[in-house]
Motif scaffolding. Structure first.
Motif, PDB file in Angstrom:
ATOM      1  N   ARG A 269       0.824  -1.166   0.010  1.00  0.00           N
ATOM      2  CA  ARG A 269      -0.160   0.015   0.025  1.00  0.00           C
ATOM      3  C   ARG A 269       0.907   1.435   0.031  1.00  0.00           C
ATOM      4  O   ARG A 269       0.596   2.167  -0.597  1.00  0.00           O
ATOM      5  CB  ARG A 269      -0.981  -0.094   1.295  1.00  0.00           C
ATOM      6  CG  ARG A 269      -2.140  -1.106   0.991  1.00  0.00           C
ATOM      7  CD  ARG A 269      -3.014  -0.774   2.083  1.00  0.00           C
ATOM      8  NE  ARG A 269      -4.155  -1.671   2.003  1.00  0.00           N
ATOM      9  CZ  ARG A 269      -4.243  -2.679   2.941  1.00  0.00           C
ATOM     10  NH1 ARG A 269      -3.335  -3.062   4.071  1.00  0.00           N
ATOM     11  NH2 ARG A 269      -5.317  -3.625   3.021  1.00  0.00           N
ATOM     12  N   THR A 270       1.960   1.131   0.906  1.00  0.00           N
ATOM     13  CA  THR A 270       2.904   2.523   0.696  1.00  0.00           C
ATOM     14  C   THR A 270       3.521   2.531  -0.596  1.00  0.00           C
ATOM     15  O   THR A 270       3.885   3.715  -1.184  1.00  0.00           O
ATOM     16  CB  THR A 270       4.019   2.046   1.729  1.00  0.00           C
ATOM     17  OG1 THR A 270       3.533   1.979   3.069  1.00  0.00           O
ATOM     18  CG2 THR A 270       5.098   3.119   1.716  1.00  0.00           C
ATOM     19  N   SER A 271       4.001   1.412  -1.364  1.00  0.00           N
ATOM     20  CA  SER A 271       4.257   1.507  -2.855  1.00  0.00           C
ATOM     21  C   SER A 271       3.265   2.134  -3.651  1.00  0.00           C
ATOM     22  O   SER A 271       3.716   2.880  -4.395  1.00  0.00           O
ATOM     23  CB  SER A 271       4.599   0.063  -3.431  1.00  0.00           C
ATOM     24  OG  SER A 271       6.112  -0.327  -2.652  1.00  0.00           O
ATOM     25  N   LEU A 272       2.081   1.740  -3.500  1.00  0.00           N
ATOM     26  CA  LEU A 272       0.932   2.220  -4.273  1.00  0.00           C
ATOM     27  C   LEU A 272       0.786   3.785  -4.229  1.00  0.00           C
ATOM     28  O   LEU A 272       0.886   4.587  -5.126  1.00  0.00           O
ATOM     29  CB  LEU A 272      -0.512   1.503  -4.157  1.00  0.00           C
ATOM     30  CG  LEU A 272      -1.682   2.322  -4.615  1.00  0.00           C
ATOM     31  CD1 LEU A 272      -1.454   2.061  -6.156  1.00  0.00           C
ATOM     32  CD2 LEU A 272      -3.079   1.259  -4.120  1.00  0.00           C
ATOM     33  N   ALA A 273       0.885   3.973  -2.862  1.00  0.00           N
ATOM     34  CA  ALA A 273       0.690   5.559  -2.661  1.00  0.00           C
ATOM     35  C   ALA A 273       1.995   6.381  -3.216  1.00  0.00           C
ATOM     36  O   ALA A 273       1.754   7.411  -3.694  1.00  0.00           O
ATOM     37  CB  ALA A 273       0.704   5.897  -1.172  1.00  0.00           C
ATOM     38  N   SER A 274       3.004   5.773  -3.064  1.00  0.00           N
ATOM     39  CA  SER A 274       4.393   6.488  -3.744  1.00  0.00           C
ATOM     40  C   SER A 274       3.929   6.586  -5.377  1.00  0.00           C
ATOM     41  O   SER A 274       4.499   7.523  -6.114  1.00  0.00           O
ATOM     42  CB  SER A 274       5.556   5.663  -3.610  1.00  0.00           C
ATOM     43  OG  SER A 274       6.075   5.697  -2.334  1.00  0.00           O
ATOM     44  N   VAL A 275       3.449   5.521  -6.154  1.00  0.00           N
ATOM     45  CA  VAL A 275       3.488   5.371  -7.243  1.00  0.00           C
ATOM     46  C   VAL A 275       2.353   6.634  -7.776  1.00  0.00           C
ATOM     47  O   VAL A 275       2.654   7.309  -8.659  1.00  0.00           O
ATOM     48  CB  VAL A 275       2.774   3.869  -7.854  1.00  0.00           C
ATOM     49  CG1 VAL A 275       2.189   4.142  -9.392  1.00  0.00           C
ATOM     50  CG2 VAL A 275       3.864   3.058  -7.734  1.00  0.00           C
ATOM     51  N   LEU A 276       1.299   6.761  -7.193  1.00  0.00           N
ATOM     52  CA  LEU A 276       0.428   7.860  -7.283  1.00  0.00           C
ATOM     53  C   LEU A 276       0.934   9.197  -7.092  1.00  0.00           C
ATOM     54  O   LEU A 276       0.650  10.012  -8.094  1.00  0.00           O
ATOM     55  CB  LEU A 276      -0.973   7.655  -6.408  1.00  0.00           C
ATOM     56  CG  LEU A 276      -1.726   6.415  -6.773  1.00  0.00           C
ATOM     57  CD1 LEU A 276      -2.638   6.281  -5.483  1.00  0.00           C
ATOM     58  CD2 LEU A 276      -2.308   6.378  -8.054  1.00  0.00           C
ATOM     59  N   ALA A 277       1.759   9.293  -6.111  1.00  0.00           N
ATOM     60  CA  ALA A 277       2.339  10.748  -5.814  1.00  0.00           C
ATOM     61  C   ALA A 277       3.564  11.066  -6.930  1.00  0.00           C
ATOM     62  O   ALA A 277       3.484  12.277  -7.219  1.00  0.00           O
ATOM     63  CB  ALA A 277       2.871  10.722  -4.660  1.00  0.00           C
ATOM     64  N   PHE A 278       4.134   9.958  -7.118  1.00  0.00           N
ATOM     65  CA  PHE A 278       5.367  10.298  -8.196  1.00  0.00           C
ATOM     66  C   PHE A 278       4.619  10.693  -9.675  1.00  0.00           C
ATOM     67  O   PHE A 278       5.259  11.337 -10.213  1.00  0.00           O
ATOM     68  CB  PHE A 278       6.231   9.108  -8.171  1.00  0.00           C
ATOM     69  CG  PHE A 278       7.518   9.536  -8.851  1.00  0.00           C
ATOM     70  CD1 PHE A 278       8.506  10.452  -8.340  1.00  0.00           C
ATOM     71  CD2 PHE A 278       8.076   8.823 -10.040  1.00  0.00           C
ATOM     72  CE1 PHE A 278       9.660  10.902  -8.909  1.00  0.00           C
ATOM     73  CE2 PHE A 278       9.073   9.115 -10.468  1.00  0.00           C
ATOM     74  CZ  PHE A 278       9.986   9.903 -10.253  1.00  0.00           C
ATOM     75  N   ALA A 279       3.683   9.721  -9.888  1.00  0.00           N
ATOM     76  CA  ALA A 279       2.897  10.052 -11.231  1.00  0.00           C
ATOM     77  C   ALA A 279       2.446  11.394 -11.493  1.00  0.00           C
ATOM     78  O   ALA A 279       2.732  12.182 -12.520  1.00  0.00           O
ATOM     79  CB  ALA A 279       1.920   8.970 -11.456  1.00  0.00           C
ATOM     80  N   ALA A 280       1.978  12.084 -10.334  1.00  0.00           N
ATOM     81  CA  ALA A 280       1.777  13.636 -10.386  1.00  0.00           C
ATOM     82  C   ALA A 280       2.750  14.478 -10.370  1.00  0.00           C
ATOM     83  O   ALA A 280       2.808  15.344 -11.364  1.00  0.00           O
ATOM     84  CB  ALA A 280       0.841  13.922  -9.080  1.00  0.00           C
ATOM     85  N   THR A 281       3.797  14.345  -9.549  1.00  0.00           N
ATOM     86  CA  THR A 281       5.203  14.970  -9.769  1.00  0.00           C
ATOM     87  C   THR A 281       5.796  14.822 -11.172  1.00  0.00           C
ATOM     88  O   THR A 281       6.024  15.774 -11.761  1.00  0.00           O
ATOM     89  CB  THR A 281       5.999  14.415  -8.817  1.00  0.00           C
ATOM     90  OG1 THR A 281       5.542  14.274  -7.278  1.00  0.00           O
ATOM     91  CG2 THR A 281       7.322  14.868  -8.826  1.00  0.00           C
ATOM     92  N   MET A 282       5.804  13.620 -12.069  1.00  0.00           N
ATOM     93  CA  MET A 282       6.146  13.539 -13.118  1.00  0.00           C
ATOM     94  C   MET A 282       5.319  14.371 -14.087  1.00  0.00           C
ATOM     95  O   MET A 282       5.793  14.977 -14.790  1.00  0.00           O
ATOM     96  CB  MET A 282       6.036  11.884 -13.551  1.00  0.00           C
ATOM     97  CG  MET A 282       7.109  11.198 -12.849  1.00  0.00           C
ATOM     98  SD  MET A 282       6.807   9.228 -13.292  1.00  0.00           S
ATOM     99  CE  MET A 282       6.655   9.103 -15.017  1.00  0.00           C
ATOM    100  N   ARG A 283       4.150  14.338 -14.077  1.00  0.00           N
ATOM    101  CA  ARG A 283       3.191  15.045 -14.843  1.00  0.00           C
ATOM    102  C   ARG A 283       3.557  16.347 -14.607  1.00  0.00           C
ATOM    103  O   ARG A 283       3.661  17.280 -15.769  1.00  0.00           O
ATOM    104  CB  ARG A 283       1.636  14.890 -14.446  1.00  0.00           C
ATOM    105  CG  ARG A 283       0.708  15.519 -15.160  1.00  0.00           C
ATOM    106  CD  ARG A 283      -0.692  15.317 -14.874  1.00  0.00           C
ATOM    107  NE  ARG A 283      -0.868  13.991 -14.530  1.00  0.00           N
ATOM    108  CZ  ARG A 283      -1.241  13.126 -13.716  1.00  0.00           C
ATOM    109  NH1 ARG A 283      -1.262  13.795 -12.447  1.00  0.00           N
ATOM    110  NH2 ARG A 283      -1.514  11.893 -13.718  1.00  0.00           N
ATOM    111  N   ARG A 284       3.816  17.109 -13.551  1.00  0.00           N
ATOM    112  CA  ARG A 284       4.137  18.658 -13.271  1.00  0.00           C
ATOM    113  C   ARG A 284       5.475  18.780 -13.776  1.00  0.00           C
ATOM    114  O   ARG A 284       5.785  19.852 -14.473  1.00  0.00           O
ATOM    115  CB  ARG A 284       4.040  19.037 -11.699  1.00  0.00           C
ATOM    116  CG  ARG A 284       2.756  18.768 -11.377  1.00  0.00           C
ATOM    117  CD  ARG A 284       2.783  19.429  -9.844  1.00  0.00           C
ATOM    118  NE  ARG A 284       3.350  18.684  -9.057  1.00  0.00           N
ATOM    119  CZ  ARG A 284       3.105  17.752  -8.013  1.00  0.00           C
ATOM    120  NH1 ARG A 284       1.903  17.448  -8.159  1.00  0.00           N
ATOM    121  NH2 ARG A 284       3.820  17.044  -7.321  1.00  0.00           N
TER     122      ARG A 284
END
Length: 321
Positions: free
Chosen positions: A241-256
């Motif tokens: 679940r921690t990995s999943l949260a990291s994926v979601l957050a990093f995807a947003a960072t990548m987009r920005r």
């Protein structure tokens, strides 16, 4: 094995044995016996991947029940004007060249590998290993930090890792652990020779995994790259679940950040080894296969997200009987 190559230790192989795709059979076979809810996620991820070889490789790498093939030598290569990949088919270090020195992401599994693979590998791509200024350890597993202290002692390089993973290796006291040096804070930036690298905490694979975003150049044109710091899902459901949260957050960072280049420290998980050989052979023409574009970079993270949701669902369904 040719001179300049070495085989990871048994401890390293066992610790990371699930990182690369199944030998001889597709990932779908590994997930074929998955509970129905988990299988729906795996099927969705496969549909998202379609025929894209990069995304298909990621689906296979994240499927349950993976085993690792034997590592083979990998000739060093400049994958961008200012980036080189050094290592073997199991684990790769990434060298980022700047006007004032080299930032090395990961240092392989031992002093021997650093001396016999990283050092001559840099020379082979026209770089001076004495110019290594920083060794960034993406996460606290031995196959990533094992050669760091050797490079620090020989060239005066500073070793960087998240505080959490410094604490992890201090508690575990593994062989070849580097002496505690610089800590990487979430969102921290490092500028060397006009090149700025932004570090983002992406815990899950380890509690302190770090994934950097940085500029690269291909035939003089600037692109924005990311390097995902740790792919293999951890054993515990809470850590998934921690990995999943990291994926979601990093995807947003990548987009920005406008990320359009996808890199990994285990080229077996993202079709990276094949792309290296395509570049070496010149079969891609003027294109660089690591420049996948912003939409595909986001799709890469979406596939990872869906596969992790499947792994979490499988844990839950297995626990429920």
């Amino acid at each position: 094995m040719p001179l300049g190559q070495s085989v990871p230790s048994r401890r390293t192989l066992l610790a990371t044995a699930a990182l690369l795709p199944l030998a001889g059979r597709p990932a779908e076979a590994a997930a074929a016996t998955a509970p129905k809810r988990a299988q729906r996620y795996y099927d969705r991820a496969a549909a998202l991947a379609g025929a894209d070889p990069v995304l298909k490789a990621l689906v296979k790498a994240l499927a349950p029940g993976l085993t690792m093939p034997e590592p083979t030598p990998l000739r060093p290569l400049r994958t961008f004007d200012d980036v080189a990949v050094l290592g073997n088919s199991f684990i790769q270090a990434t060298a980022l060249f700047t006007a004032e020195g080299i930032v090395l992401v990961d240092a392989m599994g031992s002093p021997d590998e650093a001396e016999k693979i990283i050092v001559p590998g840099l020379r082979a791509v026209g770089a001076d290993p004495a110019q290594i200024k920083y060794v960034v350890v993406a996460h606290g597993h031995a196959d990533h930090f094992g050669g760091a202290q050797f490079l620090a002692d020989r060239y005066g390089a500073r070793v960087m890792m998240s505080r959490t993973d410094w604490n992890l290796i201090a508690a575990e006291r593994p062989a070849n652990a580097p002496k505690r040096d610089l800590e990487i804070a979430d969102g921290q930036k490092l500028t060397l020779g006009g090149t700025t690298i932004a570090f983002h905490h992406t815990p899950g694979h380890t509690p302190g995994t770090v994934s950097p975003i940085f500029p690269v150049h291909w035939k003089g044109r600037r692109h924005t790259a990311m390097l995902w710091g740790g792919t293999n899902p951890p054993a515990a459901t809470a850590d998934k679940r921690t990995s999943l949260a990291s994926v979601l957050a990093f995807a947003a960072t990548m987009r920005r950040a406008g990320v359009e280049v996808e890199l990994n420290n285990h080229g077996g998980v993202d079709h990276g080894l094949a792309r290296i050989e395509q570049l070496r052979a010149g079969t891609t023409g003027a294109a660089n296969p690591f420049v996948i574009g912003r939409a595909r970079a986001q799709r890469f993270m979406k596939v990872m997200e869906v596969m992790l949701r499947g792994r979490i669902a499988q844990d839950q369904e297995t626990a429920a009987g």
